[in-house]
Design a protein around this motif. Structure first.
Motif, PDB file in Angstrom:
ATOM      1  N   LEU A 123       3.690  -1.583 -11.705  1.00  0.00           N
ATOM      2  CA  LEU A 123       3.299  -2.967 -11.968  1.00  0.00           C
ATOM      3  C   LEU A 123       4.135  -3.932 -11.136  1.00  0.00           C
ATOM      4  O   LEU A 123       5.367  -3.889 -11.162  1.00  0.00           O
ATOM      5  N   VAL A 124       3.469  -4.788 -10.376  1.00  0.00           N
ATOM      6  CA  VAL A 124       4.126  -5.848  -9.624  1.00  0.00           C
ATOM      7  C   VAL A 124       3.371  -7.145  -9.911  1.00  0.00           C
ATOM      8  O   VAL A 124       2.177  -7.258  -9.609  1.00  0.00           O
ATOM      9  N   ASP A 125       4.049  -8.087 -10.531  1.00  0.00           N
ATOM     10  CA  ASP A 125       3.428  -9.370 -10.906  1.00  0.00           C
ATOM     11  C   ASP A 125       2.148  -9.166 -11.703  1.00  0.00           C
ATOM     12  O   ASP A 125       1.125  -9.826 -11.484  1.00  0.00           O
ATOM     13  N   GLY A 126       2.202  -8.211 -12.632  1.00  0.00           N
ATOM     14  CA  GLY A 126       1.082  -7.980 -13.523  1.00  0.00           C
ATOM     15  C   GLY A 126      -0.077  -7.204 -12.933  1.00  0.00           C
ATOM     16  O   GLY A 126      -1.127  -7.065 -13.569  1.00  0.00           O
ATOM     17  N   LYS A 127       0.106  -6.664 -11.729  1.00  0.00           N
ATOM     18  CA  LYS A 127      -0.963  -5.924 -11.066  1.00  0.00           C
ATOM     19  C   LYS A 127      -0.453  -4.561 -10.630  1.00  0.00           C
ATOM     20  O   LYS A 127       0.684  -4.429 -10.165  1.00  0.00           O
ATOM     21  N   TYR A 128      -1.301  -3.536 -10.783  1.00  0.00           N
ATOM     22  CA  TYR A 128      -0.906  -2.202 -10.349  1.00  0.00           C
ATOM     23  C   TYR A 128      -1.048  -2.073  -8.838  1.00  0.00           C
ATOM     24  O   TYR A 128      -2.090  -2.422  -8.262  1.00  0.00           O
ATOM     25  N   VAL A 129       0.010  -1.581  -8.203  1.00  0.00           N
ATOM     26  CA  VAL A 129       0.011  -1.341  -6.758  1.00  0.00           C
ATOM     27  C   VAL A 129       0.533   0.066  -6.506  1.00  0.00           C
ATOM     28  O   VAL A 129       1.132   0.703  -7.376  1.00  0.00           O
ATOM     29  N   SER A 130       0.333   0.550  -5.288  1.00  0.00           N
ATOM     30  CA  SER A 130       0.784   1.886  -4.920  1.00  0.00           C
ATOM     31  C   SER A 130       2.305   1.943  -4.855  1.00  0.00           C
ATOM     32  O   SER A 130       2.954   1.088  -4.263  1.00  0.00           O
ATOM     33  N   THR A 131       2.876   2.985  -5.449  1.00  0.00           N
ATOM     34  CA  THR A 131       4.318   3.207  -5.357  1.00  0.00           C
ATOM     35  C   THR A 131       4.709   3.725  -3.986  1.00  0.00           C
ATOM     36  O   THR A 131       5.792   3.407  -3.474  1.00  0.00           O
ATOM     37  N   PHE A 132       3.810   4.500  -3.377  1.00  0.00           N
ATOM     38  CA  PHE A 132       4.088   5.139  -2.081  1.00  0.00           C
ATOM     39  C   PHE A 132       3.026   4.684  -1.072  1.00  0.00           C
ATOM     40  O   PHE A 132       2.087   5.428  -0.758  1.00  0.00           O
ATOM     41  N   PRO A 133       3.154   3.466  -0.577  1.00  0.00           N
ATOM     42  CA  PRO A 133       2.060   2.847   0.186  1.00  0.00           C
ATOM     43  C   PRO A 133       1.729   3.528   1.501  1.00  0.00           C
ATOM     44  O   PRO A 133       0.629   3.335   2.029  1.00  0.00           O
ATOM     45  N   ASN A 134       2.651   4.311   2.049  1.00  0.00           N
ATOM     46  CA  ASN A 134       2.417   4.933   3.351  1.00  0.00           C
ATOM     47  C   ASN A 134       2.050   6.419   3.247  1.00  0.00           C
ATOM     48  O   ASN A 134       1.942   7.098   4.270  1.00  0.00           O
ATOM     49  N   ALA A 135       1.852   6.901   2.034  1.00  0.00           N
ATOM     50  CA  ALA A 135       1.621   8.332   1.828  1.00  0.00           C
ATOM     51  C   ALA A 135       0.144   8.666   1.705  1.00  0.00           C
ATOM     52  O   ALA A 135      -0.646   7.870   1.187  1.00  0.00           O
ATOM     53  N   GLN A 136      -0.208   9.870   2.166  1.00  0.00           N
ATOM     54  CA  GLN A 136      -1.472  10.475   1.792  1.00  0.00           C
ATOM     55  C   GLN A 136      -1.252  11.192   0.461  1.00  0.00           C
ATOM     56  O   GLN A 136      -0.252  11.885   0.284  1.00  0.00           O
ATOM     57  N   ILE A 137      -2.173  11.017  -0.470  1.00  0.00           N
ATOM     58  CA  ILE A 137      -2.084  11.663  -1.777  1.00  0.00           C
ATOM     59  C   ILE A 137      -3.074  12.820  -1.789  1.00  0.00           C
ATOM     60  O   ILE A 137      -4.285  12.616  -1.664  1.00  0.00           O
ATOM     61  N   ILE A 138      -2.548  14.026  -1.914  1.00  0.00           N
ATOM     62  CA  ILE A 138      -3.362  15.235  -1.777  1.00  0.00           C
ATOM     63  C   ILE A 138      -3.613  15.849  -3.150  1.00  0.00           C
ATOM     64  O   ILE A 138      -2.683  16.100  -3.917  1.00  0.00           O
ATOM     65  N   THR A 139      -4.878  16.097  -3.461  1.00  0.00           N
ATOM     66  CA  THR A 139      -5.246  16.792  -4.687  1.00  0.00           C
ATOM     67  C   THR A 139      -6.607  17.435  -4.474  1.00  0.00           C
ATOM     68  O   THR A 139      -7.283  17.158  -3.477  1.00  0.00           O
ATOM     69  N   SER A 140      -7.012  18.308  -5.384  1.00  0.00           N
ATOM     70  CA  SER A 140      -8.299  18.978  -5.190  1.00  0.00           C
ATOM     71  C   SER A 140      -9.453  18.007  -5.455  1.00  0.00           C
ATOM     72  O   SER A 140      -9.323  17.052  -6.225  1.00  0.00           O
ATOM     73  N   GLN A 141     -10.579  18.282  -4.806  1.00  0.00           N
ATOM     74  CA  GLN A 141     -11.762  17.438  -4.985  1.00  0.00           C
ATOM     75  C   GLN A 141     -12.215  17.440  -6.437  1.00  0.00           C
ATOM     76  O   GLN A 141     -12.592  16.389  -6.994  1.00  0.00           O
ATOM     77  N   ILE A 142     -12.153  18.596  -7.087  1.00  0.00           N
ATOM     78  CA  ILE A 142     -12.573  18.693  -8.488  1.00  0.00           C
ATOM     79  C   ILE A 142     -11.694  17.811  -9.365  1.00  0.00           C
ATOM     80  O   ILE A 142     -12.180  17.089 -10.243  1.00  0.00           O
ATOM     81  N   GLU A 143     -10.388  17.846  -9.109  1.00  0.00           N
ATOM     82  CA  GLU A 143      -9.456  17.034  -9.890  1.00  0.00           C
ATOM     83  C   GLU A 143      -9.704  15.545  -9.665  1.00  0.00           C
ATOM     84  O   GLU A 143      -9.712  14.744 -10.611  1.00  0.00           O
ATOM     85  N   TRP A 144      -9.908  15.181  -8.419  1.00  0.00           N
ATOM     86  CA  TRP A 144     -10.131  13.777  -8.085  1.00  0.00           C
ATOM     87  C   TRP A 144     -11.429  13.265  -8.707  1.00  0.00           C
ATOM     88  O   TRP A 144     -11.491  12.142  -9.229  1.00  0.00           O
ATOM     89  N   ASP A 145     -12.465  14.090  -8.704  1.00  0.00           N
ATOM     90  CA  ASP A 145     -13.734  13.679  -9.304  1.00  0.00           C
ATOM     91  C   ASP A 145     -13.576  13.446 -10.806  1.00  0.00           C
ATOM     92  O   ASP A 145     -14.090  12.461 -11.349  1.00  0.00           O
ATOM     93  N   GLU A 146     -12.836  14.355 -11.477  1.00  0.00           N
ATOM     94  CA  GLU A 146     -12.672  14.188 -12.920  1.00  0.00           C
ATOM     95  C   GLU A 146     -11.746  13.018 -13.242  1.00  0.00           C
ATOM     96  O   GLU A 146     -11.928  12.345 -14.262  1.00  0.00           O
ATOM     97  N   MET A 147     -10.772  12.772 -12.386  1.00  0.00           N
ATOM     98  CA  MET A 147      -9.891  11.617 -12.590  1.00  0.00           C
ATOM     99  C   MET A 147     -10.716  10.331 -12.668  1.00  0.00           C
ATOM    100  O   MET A 147     -10.476   9.468 -13.519  1.00  0.00           O
ATOM    101  N   GLN A 148     -11.701  10.220 -11.796  1.00  0.00           N
ATOM    102  CA  GLN A 148     -12.514   9.001 -11.744  1.00  0.00           C
ATOM    103  C   GLN A 148     -13.585   8.964 -12.827  1.00  0.00           C
ATOM    104  O   GLN A 148     -13.998   7.874 -13.252  1.00  0.00           O
ATOM    105  N   SER A 149     -14.048  10.139 -13.272  1.00  0.00           N
ATOM    106  CA  SER A 149     -15.104  10.204 -14.288  1.00  0.00           C
ATOM    107  C   SER A 149     -14.726  11.240 -15.346  1.00  0.00           C
ATOM    108  O   SER A 149     -15.335  12.313 -15.433  1.00  0.00           O
ATOM    109  N   PRO A 150     -13.720  10.944 -16.161  1.00  0.00           N
ATOM    110  CA  PRO A 150     -13.261  11.924 -17.149  1.00  0.00           C
ATOM    111  C   PRO A 150     -14.292  12.144 -18.248  1.00  0.00           C
ATOM    112  O   PRO A 150     -15.134  11.278 -18.523  1.00  0.00           O
ATOM    113  N   ASN A 151     -14.199  13.322 -18.881  1.00  0.00           N
ATOM    114  CA  ASN A 151     -15.091  13.616 -19.990  1.00  0.00           C
ATOM    115  C   ASN A 151     -14.443  13.188 -21.313  1.00  0.00           C
ATOM    116  O   ASN A 151     -13.355  12.608 -21.331  1.00  0.00           O
TER     117      ASN A 151
END
Length: 280
Positions: A123-151
Motif C-alpha cells: 500500500l502506497v498512499d492508499g493504493k496497491y502498487v508492485s513491491t518489485f516493479p522491475n521483476a518478471q513474476i513467474i507462475t504456472s498458467q493454471i495458477e494464474w488463471d485461478e488467481m484471477q477467477s477463483p472458485n
C-alpha cells in the motif's frame, strides 16, 4: 541470514513473516499422536510456520522465491485467524545484503495463496502498487488463471489486492520454465497450478517442493495437508520427486519450516545426514 550454495548459485533466506496455523489442518488425516512427535504444537493446537522467501543469486541476477506475508495488508481479524506473530521484514532483509526491491529481476511463485503472494504488492498512499516493479513474476498458467477467477473454495486465498497491481509483470508458463540452472515444474496437488523448483549446478542439486512438503515433517508421501485441493495429485508428485531428490543426494529447501531451511536425507530417506537450521 542462513545461506546455501548449489554450485555457483547462492540461496539466502529472508524474513517474510511468521504464522501459526492449526496442526490438524497442516497434516490432514494423520493422527496428532504421530505428527506432533515430529513437529511440536502449542496449547491452541497450532504449529509455527514462517513465510520466508529465498533470494537466489545467479550470474548477476537476483531471483526471489515467494514473496512473504507483506506488511500492513492483513486486517486485525486476519492477523488473529492466521496466527500472525510477525509481518514481513523483506525490505529490511534485502537492505542488509545491499539490495532493494527494485533490484529483483524475477519472482518465482510456486503458487499464489495469500501467505505466499501478499508480499507482491504494498500500500502506497492508499493504493496497491508492485513491491518489485522491475521483476518478471513467474507462475504456472493454471495458477494464474485461478488467481484471477477463483472458485468457491479458492476465493478465500486468491485475493484481488495481491495480483491486480502486478498483472502486467506476470509471465505464466504451461508445464515448465527454465532459467540457466533453475527449473520450475508444474505439479498441481496443493493447488491445481502448484509448481516446484529445482536447481542443478556444479554437480549439486536442490529441490524446493513448496507446499507439497511444507516442512521436513511432511516427507512421508501420505502426509498431505487438509488445505490441499487435490491430495492424490500431491501424493503422486511426492512419490515422483522425493525419490528423485534422494537419488541425487539433493538438498530439500523450505519456505515454511520453523526449524530447518534445508535438509539432506540418506538414500533411503530415513535419516537426516545434513541440515541448515533456521536461526531463532
Amino acid at each position: 541470514m542462513e545461506t546455501l550454495q548449489i554450485g555457483d548459485v547462492s540461496l539466502t533466506w529472508l524474513s517474510g513473516g511468521v504464522t501459526y496455523l492449526d496442526g490438524g489442518a497442516m497434516f490432514g488425516v494423520v493422527p496428532k499422536g504421530l505428527w506432533s512427535k515430529k513437529y511440536p504444537v502449542n496449547e491452541k493446537n497450532q504449529i509455527e510456520l514462517p513465510t520466508d522467501p529465498i533470494l537466489i543469486r545467479m550470474n548477476g541476477k537476483n531471483i526471489l522465491v515467494e514473496s512473504g506475508l507483506g506488511k500492513g495488508k492483513l486486517t486485525e481479524k486476519q492477523l488473529r485467524n492466521y496466527g500472525v506473530t510477525k509481518e514481513s521484514q523483506l525490505e529490511e532483509s534485502l537492505e542488509q545484503i545491499g539490495l532493494t526491491p527494485e533490484n529483483i529481476d524475477f519472482v518465482l511463485m510456486t503458487h499464489l495463496h495469500f501467505d505466499h503472494a501478499c508480499g507482491l504488492t504494498k500500500l502506497v498512499d492508499g493504493k496497491y502498487v508492485s513491491t518489485f516493479p522491475n521483476a518478471q513474476i513467474i507462475t504456472s498458467q493454471i495458477e494464474w488463471d485461478e488467481m484471477q477467477s477463483p472458485n468457491i473454495r479458492s476465493r478465500n486465498t486468491y485475493w484481488l489486492e495481491n495480483w491486480e497491481a502486478v498483472e502486467a509483470q506476470v509471465v505464466p508458463f504451461a508445464e515448465k520454465w527454465e532459467l540457466e540452472a533453475i527449473m520450475m515444474i508444474h505439479t498441481g496437488g496443493h493447488s491445481d497450478g502448484h509448481s516446484i523448483l529445482m536447481i542443478e549446478d556444479g554437480g549439486e542439486t536442490c529441490i524446493h517442493m513448496a507446499d507439497l512438503m511444507a516442512t521436513h515433517a511432511h516427507q512421508n508421501v501420505l502426509w498431505v495437508m487438509a488445505y490441499d485441493d487435490y491430495p492424490m495429485t500431491s501424493i503422486a508428485a511426492k512419490q515422483k520427486w522425493i525419490p528423485f531428490g534422494l537419488k541425487k543426494n539433493a538438498w530439500f529447501t523450505f519456505y515454511h519450516d520453523a526449524f530447518y531451511r534445508a535438509v539432506k536425507w540418506d538414500s533411503d530417506g530415513k535419516q537426516l545426514v545434513a541440515s541448515i537450521k533456521r536461526e531463532q
